[in-house]
Design an enzyme around this catalytic site. Structure first.
Site, PDB file in Angstrom:
ATOM      1  N   HIS A  97     -41.208  -2.021  -1.296  1.00  0.00           N
ATOM      2  CA  HIS A  97     -39.915  -2.514  -1.793  1.00  0.00           C
ATOM      3  C   HIS A  97     -38.826  -1.779  -1.017  1.00  0.00           C
ATOM      4  O   HIS A  97     -38.253  -0.793  -1.480  1.00  0.00           O
ATOM      5  CB  HIS A  97     -39.800  -2.286  -3.300  1.00  0.00           C
ATOM      6  CG  HIS A  97     -38.688  -3.051  -3.951  1.00  0.00           C
ATOM      7  ND1 HIS A  97     -38.893  -4.004  -4.923  1.00  0.00           N
ATOM      8  CD2 HIS A  97     -37.348  -3.022  -3.764  1.00  0.00           C
ATOM      9  CE1 HIS A  97     -37.738  -4.512  -5.315  1.00  0.00           C
ATOM     10  NE2 HIS A  97     -36.768  -3.920  -4.615  1.00  0.00           N
ATOM     11  N   ASN A 103     -41.461  -6.893  -0.847  1.00  0.00           N
ATOM     12  CA  ASN A 103     -40.321  -7.450  -1.560  1.00  0.00           C
ATOM     13  C   ASN A 103     -39.263  -7.939  -0.571  1.00  0.00           C
ATOM     14  O   ASN A 103     -38.822  -7.175   0.308  1.00  0.00           O
ATOM     15  CB  ASN A 103     -39.677  -6.385  -2.464  1.00  0.00           C
ATOM     16  CG  ASN A 103     -38.518  -6.965  -3.245  1.00  0.00           C
ATOM     17  OD1 ASN A 103     -38.714  -7.789  -4.136  1.00  0.00           O
ATOM     18  ND2 ASN A 103     -37.299  -6.587  -2.888  1.00  0.00           N
ATOM     19  N   GLU A 104     -38.867  -9.180  -0.674  1.00  0.00           N
ATOM     20  CA  GLU A 104     -37.736  -9.758   0.061  1.00  0.00           C
ATOM     21  C   GLU A 104     -37.740  -9.418   1.546  1.00  0.00           C
ATOM     22  O   GLU A 104     -36.787  -8.800   2.054  1.00  0.00           O
ATOM     23  CB  GLU A 104     -36.417  -9.315  -0.587  1.00  0.00           C
ATOM     24  CG  GLU A 104     -36.314  -9.740  -2.039  1.00  0.00           C
ATOM     25  CD  GLU A 104     -35.009  -9.284  -2.711  1.00  0.00           C
ATOM     26  OE1 GLU A 104     -34.304  -8.441  -2.143  1.00  0.00           O
ATOM     27  OE2 GLU A 104     -34.717  -9.789  -3.800  1.00  0.00           O
ATOM     28  N   GLN A 141     -35.314   2.912  -6.755  1.00  0.00           N
ATOM     29  CA  GLN A 141     -34.136   2.681  -7.592  1.00  0.00           C
ATOM     30  C   GLN A 141     -34.206   3.402  -8.935  1.00  0.00           C
ATOM     31  O   GLN A 141     -33.191   3.583  -9.584  1.00  0.00           O
ATOM     32  CB  GLN A 141     -33.939   1.175  -7.793  1.00  0.00           C
ATOM     33  CG  GLN A 141     -33.627   0.481  -6.477  1.00  0.00           C
ATOM     34  CD  GLN A 141     -33.505  -1.026  -6.610  1.00  0.00           C
ATOM     35  OE1 GLN A 141     -34.467  -1.736  -6.372  1.00  0.00           O
ATOM     36  NE2 GLN A 141     -32.339  -1.509  -6.976  1.00  0.00           N
TER      37      GLN A 141
HETATM   38  O1  IFM Z   1     -31.723  -4.323  -6.712  1.00  0.00           O
HETATM   39  C1  IFM Z   1     -32.144  -5.377  -5.919  1.00  0.00           C
HETATM   40  C2  IFM Z   1     -33.644  -5.326  -5.723  1.00  0.00           C
HETATM   41  O2  IFM Z   1     -34.058  -4.121  -5.153  1.00  0.00           O
HETATM   42  C3  IFM Z   1     -34.097  -6.448  -4.828  1.00  0.00           C
HETATM   43  N1  IFM Z   1     -33.579  -7.728  -5.256  1.00  0.00           N
HETATM   44  C4  IFM Z   1     -32.175  -7.818  -5.568  1.00  0.00           C
HETATM   45  C5  IFM Z   1     -31.791  -6.711  -6.533  1.00  0.00           C
HETATM   46  C6  IFM Z   1     -30.314  -6.818  -6.898  1.00  0.00           C
HETATM   47  O3  IFM Z   1     -29.522  -6.720  -5.759  1.00  0.00           O
END
Ligand code: IFM
Length: 452
Positions: free
Chosen positions: A119, A163-164, A24
């Site tokens: 991520h 991540n997530e 990002q």
């Molecule tokens: O930008 C994302 C991030 O990469 C992961 N968690 C949520 C954020 C906002 O959508």
């Protein structure tokens, strides 16, 4: 509910800072997302791509100095696997040294590094052999994790393996809107079990390397909690929300805690290294989601959003509910008996009108959760600088600092000032905000908290 008059205080040593992810912000990457952005640019809402992102790979020192200058005491970032291991088994020493310098720069500037090693993005060589579905992915991920730990683990205490994972298996394999664009609930569960095995293998590698050197190594995933609730009043409402809520918010976590692949993704098989793989819980919280039954949405387990009209929303339409953060911290802290770190919490807000109240209210919810027994060690706002927000491109602005898309100049927003004051004083200004949590749940005395 009347606004509180006395400002609330965060304890000394409480970590405060921001979070980001390589794809990002860095620019200059080649991975599965970048390939999609090049080949299928129509998939990104505003036609943007992360080709240059915010050029953080080259500007990281100035960026980190800016955040440290605002009094931040922590910084979460991710290491890009595709950069570190551009071909299978070939580790790029200059990339590893780069991340070692990011860690070292954080330390020199007084910011605790929190390092994520996966991520959302994958090296294309792994994506092409099945990505997280590849049976070899756990071994390969562990080898990469060990390379990171050997290079800069001495200076890293807080690690996030994945991540997530729930967002990844839902969007990439159930809804099929992220690479590799598969739309199958069966594959989504297989991806979930692949991500469990990858987390277990990497956690084992990080603990082994850290333990071998006598370093303190704390490992977690960053769990995205997005409670799914149905419109109250109907008899079927709880049934409608139960399954998606259970699978999205609890399945992966409970598998980690029990060390087994639980139904519906497994039948109780033990995953080596999974039990004891969490030393703390990284929590990403943004919103609660109200839903209704929708027979046309099988890949979303038959629910569609049914927003509550009176609730304030971010520019992405996400409901703003600080009470949800309070509930998540208290209930997860109790259920898992682990220390918690808010690894992400933020708001997409075009003109920085919502963000000041959002910060005060969500940090207030953290203080309330701590008073109610949750052992919270820090709060990382998502994110420092406006950046590439996946399918939304640059249209969703979560940052404390605006980035001019033409010149890439950085301009702190008023909310950056407010957050800086909170970082310096640990005092949270009183603010009557939307959806503040009322009532408290489950108090656990500090003496029973796990020590890490
Ligand atoms: O930008 C994302 C991030 O990469 C992961 N968690 C949520 C954020 C906002 O959508």
């Amino acid at each position: 509910m009347p606004a509180r008059r006395t400002p609330r205080r965060l304890p000394d040593g409480f970590l405060l800072g921001t979070a980001s992810a390589a794809h990002q912000v860095e620019g200059g990457l080649w991975n599965d997302w970048m390939r999609m952005e090049r080949n299928e640019p129509w998939r990104i809402g505003d036609g943007g791509s992360a080709e240059l992102a915010i050029d953080h790979f080259r500007r990281y020192r100035e960026d980190l100095e800016m955040l440290a200058g605002m009094g931040h005491s922590a910084q979460r970032f991710s290491v890009e696997w595709a950069r570190v291991e551009p071909e299978p088994g070939r580790f790029d020493l200059s990339a590893l040294r780069h991340y070692a310098d990011v860690v070292g720069t954080c330390r020199r500037l007084g910011m605790e590094p929190v390092v994520t090693i996966h991520h959302f993005t994958l090296p294309v060589w792994l994506a092409d052999r099945g990505g997280v579905l590849d049976p070899e992915a756990p071994r390969l991920f562990a080898r990469y994790a060990a390379a990171c730990a050997e290079t800069f683990g001495q200076d890293v205490r807080w690690w996030v393996t994945i991540n997530e994972p729930n967002v990844l298996f839902s969007l990439a394999y159930a809804e099929g809107v992220w690479p590799p664009h598969r739309r199958s609930l069966v594959l989504a569960l297989r991806a979930g079990t692949g991500l469990l095995r990858m987390h277990a293998a990497a956690a084992t590698a990080l603990h082994r390397v850290g333990g071998g050197h006598g370093w303190r190594t704390l490992v977690s995933i960053a769990h995205h909690e997005r409670p799914v609730r149905a419109r109250p009043g109907s008899v079927v409402a709880p049934l409608v929300a139960w399954l998606p809520d259970r699978i999205f918010n609890r399945w992966y976590l409970l598998c980690c805690v029990r060390g087994r692949l639980l139904p519906p993704g497994g039948t109780g098989q033990v995953v080596p290294g999974l039990l004891g793989s969490l030393d703390y819980l990284g929590l990403n919280y943004y919103t609660d989601e109200r839903v209704r039954f929708d027979w046309r949405a099988p890949t979303r387990l038959f629910v569609s959003p049914d927003p509550e009209p009176s609730v304030p929303r971010s520019s992405l339409g996400w409901a703003i509910d600080p009470g949800g953060l309070h509930r998540a911290l208290v209930s997860l802290g109790e259920r898992l008996e682990l220390p918690l770190l808010v690894t992400e919490n933020g708001v997409a807000d075009e003109d920085d009108r919502l963000r000041p109240g959002f910060l005060s209210d969500h940090l207030g919810a953290v203080v309330d959760a701590m008073a109610d027994g949750a052992d919270v060690r820090g709060y990382l706002y998502w994110t420092g600088f406006d950046n590439f927000e996946w399918l939304e491109g640059y249209a969703a602005r979560f940052g404390l600092v605006a980035v001019d898309r033409g010149t890439l100049e950085r301009h702190p927003k008023p909310s950056a000032e407010l957050f800086a004051t909170i970082c310096r004083t640990h005092l949270i200004p009183s603010q009557a905000g939307p959806g503040r949590a009322e009532g408290r749940v489950g108090v656990r005395p500090a003496a029973q908290r796990k020590r890490i």
